[in-house]
Design an enzyme around this catalytic site. Sequence first.
Site, PDB file in Angstrom:
ATOM      1  N   HIS A 186       0.912  -1.212   0.009  1.00  0.00           N
ATOM      2  CA  HIS A 186       0.073   0.106  -0.157  1.00  0.00           C
ATOM      3  C   HIS A 186       1.026   1.248  -0.046  1.00  0.00           C
ATOM      4  O   HIS A 186       1.691   1.348   1.051  1.00  0.00           O
ATOM      5  CB  HIS A 186      -0.885   0.115   1.232  1.00  0.00           C
ATOM      6  CG  HIS A 186      -1.891  -0.896   1.283  1.00  0.00           C
ATOM      7  ND1 HIS A 186      -1.678  -2.333   1.004  1.00  0.00           N
ATOM      8  CD2 HIS A 186      -3.334  -0.744   1.472  1.00  0.00           C
ATOM      9  CE1 HIS A 186      -3.122  -2.820   1.188  1.00  0.00           C
ATOM     10  NE2 HIS A 186      -3.968  -2.176   1.425  1.00  0.00           N
ATOM     11  N   GLU A 237      -0.800   6.477  -0.402  1.00  0.00           N
ATOM     12  CA  GLU A 237      -2.367   6.609  -0.400  1.00  0.00           C
ATOM     13  C   GLU A 237      -2.881   7.841   0.193  1.00  0.00           C
ATOM     14  O   GLU A 237      -3.272   7.962   1.327  1.00  0.00           O
ATOM     15  CB  GLU A 237      -2.802   5.421   0.584  1.00  0.00           C
ATOM     16  CG  GLU A 237      -4.295   5.379   0.171  1.00  0.00           C
ATOM     17  CD  GLU A 237      -4.835   4.031   0.911  1.00  0.00           C
ATOM     18  OE1 GLU A 237      -6.284   3.971   1.064  1.00  0.00           O
ATOM     19  OE2 GLU A 237      -4.028   3.099   1.470  1.00  0.00           O
ATOM     20  N   ASP A 261     -10.996  -3.444  -3.051  1.00  0.00           N
ATOM     21  CA  ASP A 261     -10.459  -2.845  -1.713  1.00  0.00           C
ATOM     22  C   ASP A 261     -11.355  -3.015  -0.698  1.00  0.00           C
ATOM     23  O   ASP A 261     -11.845  -4.108  -0.441  1.00  0.00           O
ATOM     24  CB  ASP A 261     -10.281  -1.355  -2.106  1.00  0.00           C
ATOM     25  CG  ASP A 261      -9.081  -0.535  -1.136  1.00  0.00           C
ATOM     26  OD1 ASP A 261      -8.747  -1.351  -0.471  1.00  0.00           O
ATOM     27  OD2 ASP A 261      -9.103   0.537  -1.293  1.00  0.00           O
ATOM     28  N   ASN A 262     -11.728  -2.061   0.021  1.00  0.00           N
ATOM     29  CA  ASN A 262     -12.582  -2.195   1.335  1.00  0.00           C
ATOM     30  C   ASN A 262     -14.113  -2.289   0.981  1.00  0.00           C
ATOM     31  O   ASN A 262     -14.483  -1.492  -0.090  1.00  0.00           O
ATOM     32  CB  ASN A 262     -12.425  -0.786   2.123  1.00  0.00           C
ATOM     33  CG  ASN A 262     -10.831  -0.950   2.514  1.00  0.00           C
ATOM     34  OD1 ASN A 262      -9.969  -0.346   2.046  1.00  0.00           O
ATOM     35  ND2 ASN A 262     -10.659  -1.515   3.611  1.00  0.00           N
TER      36      ASN A 262
END
Length: 395
Positions: free
Chosen positions: A201, A204, A301-302
């Site tokens: 990650h 971001e 993703d989430n």
Amino acid sequence: MRDMDDRGELTGIALAGRAGHWDLRHEGGRITALRPSQKGGGGFVTPLLADIHTHLDKTFTAARMPHRAGSLFDAIEMMARDAEGWTEDDLRSRAGRALGKAYHHGTALMRSHVDWNDAQAPLAWQVLCGLAEDWRGRIGLQLASLTPLDRLVEIGSSVAAQIRDSGGILGAFVYRNADLAAKIGTVFDLAERYGLDLDFHVDEGLDPDARGIDAIIGETARRGMAGRVLCGHGCALSIRDSQEVAGILDRASEAGIGLTVLPGANSYLQDAAPGRTPRLRGLAPLREAQEAGVPVMIGSDNVRDGFFPYGDYDLGDMFRLAVLAGHLPPDEWLDSISERPANWMGHSLRLTEGGPASFIRIAAEDAGDAISRSRAARAIWRDGKVLPELQGEQQ
């Protein structure tokens, strides 16, 4: 559009990535023939999907969040507090529900990141390893650790050894760390020592000084780890100087790294402020990256957690968002949610004679028509049989 089970022929289908129309014969769960057709009107057929960036440990916790996340780091803090109450039953129930949804929406492969902050494997890692076994043959589930870079430098040897033993991927969260180059070097040392692939990650946020991807590209090139290093997010690239970004993407292509773009959570969290329309959405330059030769992938993703309270593990829906937000020609980008991430995970989902009769059939003329009509009927084929639609609580 009528679908048949076990054996039969789908005639006049439009096939993703191929011109014209096709007839597809299948028997015993396998494709026995795939031939050009003089007919049309048979629907639009794509391979099954590969979702290379998810967070099954956090999923379906949105209702437990105290407020809407005002930033990425606000979401991180809320999720950390919620994680204090996670139990084996809670994790298994939420993640199992997610896998069921993904399966019925046509996902065949998935990679989930798992928060890992201590020397020993977290409970979520153990639970998800068990679910990976339970779902073998339906969804191929890979796990990648997710540890803040500074913390990974401290506990890396223990983490890497356990990941090697469980067949996982080593990951780190990188954002404006001090001594960045040295710490990134340490992560690559661990990858080499324990024979691990990497999934970061990185950057971001919308700070132009976030340059973790530069260090990762340089280290990948020096170590000769092409095809083994994936970078997710890259939001800061959206606001850095365009000429500078062009050079970064050229170097990324030469080094052989991949880029995962996450339009859902990034557009939700970046440039967020109460009562104000966001101006900057944090979408990495995916078109420029692909043109430079970087393998670009799109992930869910989430899903329904503190980072992004929406979604249903329907990767086709996330692809639609990416097409609209990124101005993508949909027929040229379907590989970003199918064959390209599948290859990155060591598999292929391409439809071939002799291969499994597993695919998605949409009542549409082509990719553009499917994007335009999100409610077009869709049938998920697995080994020559159409899956039943989700019912009740599964929906």
